[in-house]
Design an enzyme around this catalytic site. Structure first.
Site, PDB file in Angstrom:
ATOM      1  N   SER A  43      -3.190  11.366  -5.391  1.00  0.00           N
ATOM      2  CA  SER A  43      -4.290  10.840  -4.683  1.00  0.00           C
ATOM      3  C   SER A  43      -3.236  10.193  -2.474  1.00  0.00           C
ATOM      4  O   SER A  43      -2.251  10.990  -2.634  1.00  0.00           O
ATOM      5  CB  SER A  43      -5.261  10.201  -4.985  1.00  0.00           C
ATOM      6  OG  SER A  43      -4.179   8.459  -5.063  1.00  0.00           O
ATOM      7  N   LEU A 106      -1.076   6.946  -6.308  1.00  0.00           N
ATOM      8  CA  LEU A 106      -1.781   6.181  -5.923  1.00  0.00           C
ATOM      9  C   LEU A 106      -0.808   5.652  -4.268  1.00  0.00           C
ATOM     10  O   LEU A 106       0.662   4.625  -4.410  1.00  0.00           O
ATOM     11  CB  LEU A 106      -2.224   4.414  -6.426  1.00  0.00           C
ATOM     12  CG  LEU A 106      -3.349   3.540  -5.876  1.00  0.00           C
ATOM     13  CD1 LEU A 106      -4.205   4.166  -4.718  1.00  0.00           C
ATOM     14  CD2 LEU A 106      -2.852   2.144  -6.040  1.00  0.00           C
ATOM     15  N   VAL A 137       3.495   4.672  -7.529  1.00  0.00           N
ATOM     16  CA  VAL A 137       3.096   4.406  -6.298  1.00  0.00           C
ATOM     17  C   VAL A 137       3.737   5.019  -5.344  1.00  0.00           C
ATOM     18  O   VAL A 137       4.932   5.549  -5.070  1.00  0.00           O
ATOM     19  CB  VAL A 137       3.444   2.719  -6.185  1.00  0.00           C
ATOM     20  CG1 VAL A 137       3.369   2.598  -4.263  1.00  0.00           C
ATOM     21  CG2 VAL A 137       3.375   1.958  -7.371  1.00  0.00           C
ATOM     22  N   LYS A 138       3.208   5.947  -4.450  1.00  0.00           N
ATOM     23  CA  LYS A 138       3.714   7.305  -3.500  1.00  0.00           C
ATOM     24  C   LYS A 138       3.914   5.727  -2.580  1.00  0.00           C
ATOM     25  O   LYS A 138       3.537   4.590  -1.458  1.00  0.00           O
ATOM     26  CB  LYS A 138       2.226   7.484  -3.039  1.00  0.00           C
ATOM     27  CG  LYS A 138       1.629   8.487  -4.357  1.00  0.00           C
ATOM     28  CD  LYS A 138       0.932   9.637  -3.716  1.00  0.00           C
ATOM     29  CE  LYS A 138       1.239  10.610  -2.650  1.00  0.00           C
ATOM     30  NZ  LYS A 138      -0.043  11.329  -2.444  1.00  0.00           N
ATOM     31  N   VAL A 139       5.014   6.104  -1.843  1.00  0.00           N
ATOM     32  CA  VAL A 139       6.119   5.576  -0.598  1.00  0.00           C
ATOM     33  C   VAL A 139       6.811   6.492   0.172  1.00  0.00           C
ATOM     34  O   VAL A 139       7.196   7.418   0.136  1.00  0.00           O
ATOM     35  CB  VAL A 139       7.207   4.975  -1.018  1.00  0.00           C
ATOM     36  CG1 VAL A 139       8.276   4.158  -0.091  1.00  0.00           C
ATOM     37  CG2 VAL A 139       6.387   3.456  -1.862  1.00  0.00           C
TER      38      VAL A 139
END
Length: 376
Positions: A43, A106, A137-139
């Site tokens: 997402s 996310l 977790v998207k970074v």
């Protein structure tokens, strides 16, 4: 069985879905997609902006939330609710795969893209709020956040590194992952198997930008044929070269020392894989990038197209010399791939930030409407 199952079983590539909608979670459509062979979900702020602005499924929860929190706090609660529910749908895939698939991603707030410490704090907070092993977790892979990635991996947190547009930054991301694992092990971790990461290498946007530059260099669409013949070839060639970098990095004594402690490779994830130019094959960025230890995250339309007429065959390293030759031809024609990466990174960060800000404004307007109508 579908071509998605064959893609994983025969070629070692995991097909993920680049979309998430609350109604799909509730009506069973997401579970149906998982049953058809989808092995993960990604997402981003744009995806959530479309979902939350385009559906009334969120109104009841939002109306309740804004009685006790700000609009932005309510936004994160809406998003986290969807992520938690999607994680439950994908959890069987995670368990069956031994923790190599079944992830849901996310993203941290786009405004943090150039703030190392704030990104670490945000990613850490999301991992702590959503205590699920299949959360990524998207970074973003900005210069500032490469260090964030290293720090988060050193804490044993699973990360989806997003917005990679060039080979130099990709190498830096790989180094951040490996050195982060080394720091995690040095801190006393004896089992590295629960740390997962993908490196999201964006594809179609590269061709969009480079095609425009090639047409400018050629003096227009009807001029220099040799230069124009390079259109539609840059993105695949660069991604195939990225796979060479991946294979080189995850072998040898340094990596083997980590693998002996259970470390997983950081898989290349091909992102932005829907074809933007209608003149190109609709599966150009899928069929050309198939290989082991990779992920392709596809919007639902591209998933449907692959199930219908995709080709299941190892292609990502079928012609490494040809990919390198294409990159050389582009450089000789005057295309600065490093500059392209900088431009696309800036555009990507701006695009996600714009979507995030527009969604917050939409929710603010909705809250005012609720208040005016006396329904909150």
């Amino acid at each position: 069985m579908t071509r998605l199952h064959d893609l994983y079983a025969n070629e070692g590539q995991s097909p993920w879905l680049d979309n998430l909608r609350r109604d799909w979670i509730h009506d069973g459509h997401l579970a149906e997609l998982v049953g058809s062979g989808i092995r993960g979900v990604t997402s981003n702020p744009t995806i959530f902006a479309k979902a939350i602005s385009g559906e009334d499924d969120y109104d009841e929860q939002f109306r309740s939330l804004i009685q006790s929190m700000t609009v932005e706090q309510a936004y994160w609660e809406l998003v986290i609710t969807d992520i938690v529910d999607a994680l439950a749908v994908l959890r069987p895939v995670y368990d069956e795969s031994g923790g190599t698939d079944g992830f849901v991603s996310l993203e941290v707030a786009p405004a943090l893209a150039h703030d190392t410490d704030a990104t670490v704090r945000s990613a850490r907070s999301l991992h702590e709020r959503i205590a699920s092993p299949n959360l990524l977790v998207k970074v973003p892979a900005t210069a500032e956040c490469v260090e964030s990635i290293r720090q988060l991996i050193a804490e044993g947190r699973s990360i989806n590194v997003t917005l990679i547009f060039g080979l130099e930054r990709y190498d830096a991301v790989i180094e951040a992952y490996i050195s982060g694992l080394e720091a995690y092990a040095a801190g006393g971790a004896s089992d590295l198997s629960k740390v997962a990461s993908v490196a999201s290498f964006f594809v179609s946007r590269v061709d969009t930008e480079i095609d425009h530059r090639l047409e400018t260099l050629a003096g227009g669409a009807g001029s220099n044929g040799e230069v124009l013949a390079l259109r539609g070839r840059a993105a695949v060639a660069q991604a195939q070269e990225a796979y060479v970098h991946f294979e080189r990095a995850f072998r040898g004594p340094r990596w083997e020392a980590l693998a002996a402690k259970g470390a997983q490779v950081q898989r290349p994830l091909w992102a932005s894989t829907s074809t933007k130019n209608p003149a190109y094959n609709d599966l150009l960025y899928v069929d050309s990038l198939i290989g082991p230890h990779t992920v392709n995250t596809m919007p639902d339309g591209t998933v449907d197209a692959f199930v219908d007429h995709g080709t299941v065959a190892r292609t990502v390293d079928a012609d490494q010399a040809g990919a390198a030759a294409t990159l050389k031809q582009l450089a000789d024609a005057g295309i600065d791939l490093a500059d392209v990466a900088v431009v696309l990174e800036d555009e990507g960060v701006h695009s996600f930030a714009k979507s995030f800000d527009e969604l917050l404004q939409s929710l603010t307007d909705k809250a005012a409407t609720f208040e005016k109508d006396g329904t909150n």
